[in-house]
Motif scaffolding. Structure first.
Motif, PDB file in Angstrom:
ATOM      1  N   LEU A 213       0.805  -1.344  -0.009  1.00 31.30           N
ATOM      2  CA  LEU A 213      -0.007   0.105  -0.031  1.00 31.30           C
ATOM      3  C   LEU A 213       0.837   1.428  -0.016  1.00 31.30           C
ATOM      4  O   LEU A 213       1.499   1.374   0.906  1.00 31.30           O
ATOM      5  CB  LEU A 213      -0.885   0.055   1.160  1.00 31.30           C
ATOM      6  CG  LEU A 213      -2.052  -1.138   1.174  1.00 31.30           C
ATOM      7  CD1 LEU A 213      -2.558  -1.229   2.607  1.00 31.30           C
ATOM      8  CD2 LEU A 213      -2.905  -0.687   0.234  1.00 31.30           C
ATOM      9  N   ASN A 214       0.860   1.939  -1.191  1.00 30.23           N
ATOM     10  CA  ASN A 214       1.674   3.067  -1.146  1.00 30.23           C
ATOM     11  C   ASN A 214       0.981   4.049  -2.219  1.00 30.23           C
ATOM     12  O   ASN A 214       0.157   3.785  -2.895  1.00 30.23           O
ATOM     13  CB  ASN A 214       3.135   2.865  -1.614  1.00 30.23           C
ATOM     14  CG  ASN A 214       3.190   2.203  -3.121  1.00 30.23           C
ATOM     15  OD1 ASN A 214       2.817   2.652  -4.211  1.00 30.23           O
ATOM     16  ND2 ASN A 214       3.592   0.733  -3.118  1.00 30.23           N
ATOM     17  N   VAL A 215       1.709   5.206  -2.619  1.00 30.68           N
ATOM     18  CA  VAL A 215       0.813   6.284  -3.218  1.00 30.68           C
ATOM     19  C   VAL A 215       0.886   5.817  -4.820  1.00 30.68           C
ATOM     20  O   VAL A 215      -0.140   6.223  -5.304  1.00 30.68           O
ATOM     21  CB  VAL A 215       1.605   7.725  -2.863  1.00 30.68           C
ATOM     22  CG1 VAL A 215       3.062   7.730  -3.447  1.00 30.68           C
ATOM     23  CG2 VAL A 215       0.712   8.720  -3.828  1.00 30.68           C
ATOM     24  N   PHE A 216       1.908   4.937  -5.255  1.00 30.55           N
ATOM     25  CA  PHE A 216       1.760   4.452  -6.480  1.00 30.55           C
ATOM     26  C   PHE A 216       0.910   3.501  -6.682  1.00 30.55           C
ATOM     27  O   PHE A 216       0.165   3.327  -8.011  1.00 30.55           O
ATOM     28  CB  PHE A 216       3.153   4.072  -6.957  1.00 30.55           C
ATOM     29  CG  PHE A 216       4.241   5.038  -6.913  1.00 30.55           C
ATOM     30  CD1 PHE A 216       4.601   5.983  -7.890  1.00 30.55           C
ATOM     31  CD2 PHE A 216       4.833   5.308  -5.697  1.00 30.55           C
ATOM     32  CE1 PHE A 216       5.579   6.667  -7.774  1.00 30.55           C
ATOM     33  CE2 PHE A 216       5.855   6.248  -5.566  1.00 30.55           C
ATOM     34  CZ  PHE A 216       6.149   7.244  -6.628  1.00 30.55           C
ATOM     35  N   ASP A 217       0.600   2.677  -5.807  1.00 30.89           N
ATOM     36  CA  ASP A 217      -0.539   1.575  -5.941  1.00 30.89           C
ATOM     37  C   ASP A 217      -1.858   1.848  -6.384  1.00 30.89           C
ATOM     38  O   ASP A 217      -2.486   1.316  -7.105  1.00 30.89           O
ATOM     39  CB  ASP A 217      -0.543   0.762  -4.477  1.00 30.89           C
ATOM     40  CG  ASP A 217      -1.865  -0.356  -4.363  1.00 30.89           C
ATOM     41  OD1 ASP A 217      -1.604  -1.388  -4.949  1.00 30.89           O
ATOM     42  OD2 ASP A 217      -2.820   0.171  -3.795  1.00 30.89           O
ATOM     43  N   GLY A 218      -2.282   3.212  -5.934  1.00 28.72           N
ATOM     44  CA  GLY A 218      -3.610   3.818  -6.306  1.00 28.72           C
ATOM     45  C   GLY A 218      -3.698   3.705  -7.605  1.00 28.72           C
ATOM     46  O   GLY A 218      -4.890   4.069  -8.056  1.00 28.72           O
ATOM     47  N   GLN A 259       8.716  11.148   3.930  1.00 34.07           N
ATOM     48  CA  GLN A 259       7.759  11.816   4.508  1.00 34.07           C
ATOM     49  C   GLN A 259       6.448  11.493   4.111  1.00 34.07           C
ATOM     50  O   GLN A 259       5.494  11.158   4.585  1.00 34.07           O
ATOM     51  CB  GLN A 259       8.055  13.024   5.341  1.00 34.07           C
ATOM     52  CG  GLN A 259       6.952  13.581   6.175  1.00 34.07           C
ATOM     53  CD  GLN A 259       7.215  14.878   6.746  1.00 34.07           C
ATOM     54  OE1 GLN A 259       7.465  16.004   5.904  1.00 34.07           O
ATOM     55  NE2 GLN A 259       6.876  15.222   7.971  1.00 34.07           N
ATOM     56  N   GLU A 260       6.460  12.162   2.640  1.00 33.29           N
ATOM     57  CA  GLU A 260       5.258  12.024   1.790  1.00 33.29           C
ATOM     58  C   GLU A 260       4.533  10.648   1.747  1.00 33.29           C
ATOM     59  O   GLU A 260       3.291  10.364   1.969  1.00 33.29           O
ATOM     60  CB  GLU A 260       5.287  12.783   0.630  1.00 33.29           C
ATOM     61  CG  GLU A 260       5.294  14.159   0.648  1.00 33.29           C
ATOM     62  CD  GLU A 260       5.753  14.799  -0.825  1.00 33.29           C
ATOM     63  OE1 GLU A 260       5.227  15.910  -1.185  1.00 33.29           O
ATOM     64  OE2 GLU A 260       6.672  13.986  -1.643  1.00 33.29           O
ATOM     65  N   ALA A 261       5.568   9.623   1.332  1.00 32.40           N
ATOM     66  CA  ALA A 261       5.229   8.445   1.100  1.00 32.40           C
ATOM     67  C   ALA A 261       4.553   7.770   2.339  1.00 32.40           C
ATOM     68  O   ALA A 261       3.732   6.832   2.293  1.00 32.40           O
ATOM     69  CB  ALA A 261       6.491   7.621   0.657  1.00 32.40           C
ATOM     70  N   ILE A 262       5.550   7.778   3.295  1.00 35.40           N
ATOM     71  CA  ILE A 262       5.038   6.914   4.641  1.00 35.40           C
ATOM     72  C   ILE A 262       3.710   7.567   5.105  1.00 35.40           C
ATOM     73  O   ILE A 262       3.000   6.795   5.811  1.00 35.40           O
ATOM     74  CB  ILE A 262       6.180   7.100   5.721  1.00 35.40           C
ATOM     75  CG1 ILE A 262       7.100   6.197   5.135  1.00 35.40           C
ATOM     76  CG2 ILE A 262       5.793   6.611   6.855  1.00 35.40           C
ATOM     77  CD1 ILE A 262       8.658   6.358   5.954  1.00 35.40           C
ATOM     78  N   ARG A 263       3.750   8.985   5.171  1.00 34.19           N
ATOM     79  CA  ARG A 263       2.424   9.509   5.644  1.00 34.19           C
ATOM     80  C   ARG A 263       1.183   9.141   4.739  1.00 34.19           C
ATOM     81  O   ARG A 263       0.070   8.676   5.358  1.00 34.19           O
ATOM     82  CB  ARG A 263       2.557  11.266   5.590  1.00 34.19           C
ATOM     83  CG  ARG A 263       3.179  11.823   6.506  1.00 34.19           C
ATOM     84  CD  ARG A 263       2.927  13.330   7.014  1.00 34.19           C
ATOM     85  NE  ARG A 263       1.613  13.481   7.176  1.00 34.19           N
ATOM     86  CZ  ARG A 263       0.775  14.664   6.583  1.00 34.19           C
ATOM     87  NH1 ARG A 263       1.458  15.463   5.827  1.00 34.19           N
ATOM     88  NH2 ARG A 263      -0.248  14.652   7.230  1.00 34.19           N
ATOM     89  N   TYR A 264       1.286   8.905   3.580  1.00 32.91           N
ATOM     90  CA  TYR A 264       0.324   8.646   2.639  1.00 32.91           C
ATOM     91  C   TYR A 264      -0.035   7.292   3.357  1.00 32.91           C
ATOM     92  O   TYR A 264      -1.018   6.841   3.438  1.00 32.91           O
ATOM     93  CB  TYR A 264       0.619   8.592   1.236  1.00 32.91           C
ATOM     94  CG  TYR A 264      -0.422   8.178   0.157  1.00 32.91           C
ATOM     95  CD1 TYR A 264      -1.369   8.780  -0.250  1.00 32.91           C
ATOM     96  CD2 TYR A 264      -0.845   6.736   0.123  1.00 32.91           C
ATOM     97  CE1 TYR A 264      -2.500   8.543  -1.102  1.00 32.91           C
ATOM     98  CE2 TYR A 264      -1.709   6.028  -0.595  1.00 32.91           C
ATOM     99  CZ  TYR A 264      -2.696   7.216  -1.222  1.00 32.91           C
ATOM    100  OH  TYR A 264      -3.723   6.908  -2.094  1.00 32.91           O
ATOM    101  N   ALA A 265       0.868   6.271   3.299  1.00 30.60           N
ATOM    102  CA  ALA A 265       0.506   4.807   3.701  1.00 30.60           C
ATOM    103  C   ALA A 265      -0.119   4.804   5.207  1.00 30.60           C
ATOM    104  O   ALA A 265      -1.037   3.816   5.226  1.00 30.60           O
ATOM    105  CB  ALA A 265       1.823   4.090   3.603  1.00 30.60           C
ATOM    106  N   MET A 266       0.356   5.485   5.919  1.00 23.42           N
ATOM    107  CA  MET A 266      -0.185   5.383   7.405  1.00 23.42           C
ATOM    108  C   MET A 266      -1.642   6.128   7.443  1.00 23.42           C
ATOM    109  O   MET A 266      -2.146   5.954   8.413  1.00 23.42           O
ATOM    110  CB  MET A 266       0.701   6.108   8.236  1.00 23.42           C
ATOM    111  CG  MET A 266       2.027   5.441   8.494  1.00 23.42           C
ATOM    112  SD  MET A 266       3.189   6.004   9.689  1.00 23.42           S
ATOM    113  CE  MET A 266       2.030   6.073  11.284  1.00 23.42           C
ATOM    114  N   SER A 267      -1.748   6.868   6.529  1.00 20.55           N
ATOM    115  CA  SER A 267      -3.064   7.746   6.585  1.00 20.55           C
ATOM    116  C   SER A 267      -4.264   6.807   6.045  1.00 20.55           C
ATOM    117  O   SER A 267      -5.668   7.064   6.091  1.00 20.55           O
ATOM    118  CB  SER A 267      -3.247   8.907   5.508  1.00 20.55           C
ATOM    119  OG  SER A 267      -2.210   9.788   6.211  1.00 20.55           O
TER     120      SER A 267
END
Length: 345
Positions: A213-218, A259-267
């Motif tokens: 689950l990451n911002v690219f997966d979407g 920070q962007e990538a981990i924050r996205y996943a944790m959100s």
């Protein structure tokens, strides 16, 4: 029966139902509502419907075995525990068992602080192989039980059928639970959402499902859009991995920040985001993101997805979905493929 086993058996019977999480538009609200109090606390989130809570950030077991000096891995685990991270990931085959051995040493005298998970790597072999691997894992991890035992790397087209065949690994999950050696069970995979959906279609009562689950997966073969809603609907615990795509290339190339990538996943509405940490510096970077975590808004998440969509659509940053580069040698061997070191010739 020692006190830790007695406590475990009592907890294993708990079936408290967690507050339901809304649809895919409710990511930020769901994550925000589960945070622990205190400005610097690591958020604690429900582990599905079990009544147990786990830290929103987890320590990945593969990276623990990467440093040549095992003391680095031991330090990372112990500092993570002291900081409030309790979720510990591992697998029977990580670095031929070295990752489990390091984690076992790190958890001596601290086992009660950890929610300990490892994975079984039968890749189509029977439950007897699985139960032998469980004993290996328990010995290496220096414990008498696991909090979570998961089927590793559902990545090949015939894996769902192999896992659910008579005498297969799913029967081992049931047996291990019955014997009191495992509290909860689940499965993992990074290849294709369809494989996860085929596993879930069997109707087995998994406690957790681990997925990338990451911002690219979407924007590409999306587990976020296809699998995560099903897992939430069944009140299983979603476990996120590969928030930096497994190799952090998007960060190295300046596409997104860590920070962007981990924050996205944790959100996202997940129980935990498991991250690879192979140095104390990376641990401190991730702790800075997780302490007093404030999830992205729906608008912020959409904006970041849209920003990377042109680079995400062809899978270039998620090679674990499109190539065999991320498949482990144990699974490759059982499916008749050469080991990683012979792939480039």
């Amino acid at each position: 029966m020692d006190s830790s086993r007695r406590k475990f058996l009592q907890l294993a019977g708990v079936a408290a139902v967690t507050a339901s999480v809304g649809g895919m538009t409710g990511e930020a609200e769901a994550a925000e509502g589960s945070a622990a109090p205190g400005p610097d606390a690591i958020p604690m989130r429900p582990f599905g419907k079990t009544g147990v809570k786990v830290s929103a950030l987890g320590v990945g077991g593969f990276h623990i075995g990467k440093p040549k000096d095992e003391q680095v891995g031991i330090r990372i685990i112990q500092e993570a525990l002291d900081a409030g991270i309790n979720f510990m990931d591992n697998a029977w085959d990580y670095h031929q068992g070295r990752s489990e051995e390091i984690m076992g040493k790190a958890l001596e005298g601290r086992r009660d602080k950890a929610f300990l998970m490892t994975k079984v790597c039968t890749h189509g072999r029977d439950k007897n192989v699985a139960m032998k691997q469980l004993e290996d894992s328990l010995r290496r991890l220096r414990t008498d039980h696991l909090d979570l035992w998961q089927i590793h790397e559902v990545a090949y087209a015939n894996d769902p059928e192999l896992h659910f065949q008579k005498g297969g690994v799913v029967e081992a999950l049931e047996l291990a639970k019955k014997q009191g050696k495992v509290r909860f069970v689940g499965f993992t995979g990074h290849k294709h959402p369809d494989l996860h959906l085929r596993m879930l279609k069997q109707g087995f009562p998994f406690d957790s499902v681990q997925m990338p689950l990451n911002v690219f997966d979407g924007s590409f073969r999306s587990f976020e859009r296809e699998v995560l809603p099903v897992v939430l609907q069944r009140k299983m615990a979603p476990l996120g991995m590969k928030s930096l795509t497994g190799n952090a290339n998007p960060v190295k190339q300046g596409v997104v920040t860590a920070q962007e990538a981990i924050r996205y996943a944790m959100s996202l509405p997940v129980a935990v985001t498991i991250t690879g940490i192979d140095s104390p510096d990376i641990l401190q970077q991730n702790l800075a993101i997780a302490r007093g975590f404030k999830p992205m808004t729906k608008e912020e998440m959409a904006a970041l997805r849209n920003k990377v969509a042109p680079l995400a659509a062809d899978g270039r940053y998620e090679l674990f979905k499109t190539t065999a580069l991320f498949e482990g040698d144990e699974g490759r061997q059982q499916h008749g493929f050469p080991p990683q070191g012979q792939m480039q010739g």
